[in-house]
Design a protein around this motif. Sequence first.
Motif, PDB file in Angstrom:
ATOM      1  N   ASP A 147       8.152   7.453  -6.409  1.00  0.00           N
ATOM      2  CA  ASP A 147       8.733   8.484  -5.555  1.00  0.00           C
ATOM      3  C   ASP A 147       9.845   7.906  -4.686  1.00  0.00           C
ATOM      4  O   ASP A 147      10.869   8.570  -4.448  1.00  0.00           O
ATOM      5  CB  ASP A 147       7.661   9.172  -4.706  1.00  0.00           C
ATOM      6  N   LYS A 189       9.293  18.560  -8.233  1.00  0.00           N
ATOM      7  CA  LYS A 189       8.671  19.771  -7.694  1.00  0.00           C
ATOM      8  C   LYS A 189       8.170  19.520  -6.282  1.00  0.00           C
ATOM      9  O   LYS A 189       8.289  20.384  -5.396  1.00  0.00           O
ATOM     10  CB  LYS A 189       7.518  20.218  -8.594  1.00  0.00           C
ATOM     11  N   LYS A 190       7.630  18.333  -6.062  1.00  0.00           N
ATOM     12  CA  LYS A 190       7.153  17.982  -4.719  1.00  0.00           C
ATOM     13  C   LYS A 190       8.310  17.946  -3.728  1.00  0.00           C
ATOM     14  O   LYS A 190       8.195  18.452  -2.598  1.00  0.00           O
ATOM     15  CB  LYS A 190       6.447  16.625  -4.772  1.00  0.00           C
ATOM     16  N   LEU A 191       9.450  17.365  -4.133  1.00  0.00           N
ATOM     17  CA  LEU A 191      10.623  17.338  -3.265  1.00  0.00           C
ATOM     18  C   LEU A 191      11.127  18.744  -2.978  1.00  0.00           C
ATOM     19  O   LEU A 191      11.548  19.054  -1.861  1.00  0.00           O
ATOM     20  CB  LEU A 191      11.733  16.497  -3.911  1.00  0.00           C
ATOM     21  N   ASP A 193       9.267  21.538  -3.025  1.00  0.00           N
ATOM     22  CA  ASP A 193       8.287  22.192  -2.155  1.00  0.00           C
ATOM     23  C   ASP A 193       8.443  21.734  -0.708  1.00  0.00           C
ATOM     24  O   ASP A 193       8.190  22.511   0.224  1.00  0.00           O
ATOM     25  CB  ASP A 193       6.865  21.898  -2.638  1.00  0.00           C
ATOM     26  N   ASN A 194       8.858  20.484  -0.511  1.00  0.00           N
ATOM     27  CA  ASN A 194       9.035  19.936   0.839  1.00  0.00           C
ATOM     28  C   ASN A 194      10.392  20.284   1.446  1.00  0.00           C
ATOM     29  O   ASN A 194      10.671  19.915   2.588  1.00  0.00           O
ATOM     30  CB  ASN A 194       8.875  18.412   0.822  1.00  0.00           C
ATOM     31  N   GLY A 195      11.231  20.968   0.680  1.00  0.00           N
ATOM     32  CA  GLY A 195      12.529  21.361   1.208  1.00  0.00           C
ATOM     33  C   GLY A 195      13.595  20.283   1.140  1.00  0.00           C
ATOM     34  O   GLY A 195      14.659  20.411   1.758  1.00  0.00           O
ATOM     35  N   ASN A 196      13.338  19.212   0.388  1.00  0.00           N
ATOM     36  CA  ASN A 196      14.325  18.137   0.261  1.00  0.00           C
ATOM     37  C   ASN A 196      15.437  18.483  -0.723  1.00  0.00           C
ATOM     38  O   ASN A 196      16.579  18.078  -0.559  1.00  0.00           O
ATOM     39  CB  ASN A 196      13.645  16.841  -0.187  1.00  0.00           C
TER      40      ASN A 196
END
Length: 213
Positions: A147, A189-191, A193-196
Amino acid sequence: MQEMIHQLFPGFEPDLLTEINEHASIKEIKAGETLMKTGQYFRHTMLVINGLVKVYRDDDEGNEYFMYYLQPGQACALSMICATRQQSSELMGKAITDTTLLTVPLEYMDKWMSKYKTWYYFVLESYRSRFEELLQTIDHIAFRNMDERLLYYLKREQRTTRSNILTVNNTEIAQELNSSREVISRLMKKLADNGNIRLLKNQQIEILALAID
């Protein structure tokens, strides 16, 4: 051509600029074309006039790992080293955009090293800059998890292209980071979802807010 070279390399002596104009050649490379291959022998050294080049390390199975960029005003230090030592390349380079190269025959590169101080220091700086970029790449491979490596990759793409919109898909990112598409897709997808980042259509990514060490 001399005026164009002077704009990119304003520190070069007038006599050096004249010799470059006389002996160097312009080479046009289309986006997506390979400009150097693993196992290739160099007869010229290459300076980037405009465009963008990605340099990769590849293996016998066809896997590619992204090493660094070559941008306008930069030289391919590998072509300098391999040409002077008559060794084949261990890296490959691809044009990301339409690219213009300035190619300098080997005999003039050697001659200018002793004749012009600005060329001598330019060659040394090319070695140093590429070496530092390689150290950064090795650092992220050896000491960072995936990551963190992905964040570094995206930030470098943003900085190099000078754009918050990146046109690259998860498969390409996975290849360049020596990972799997599934892992990259999950992290992307995680980025998102975190708004990055924002995942756009047409395999584009919008950078919203990335923070890396």
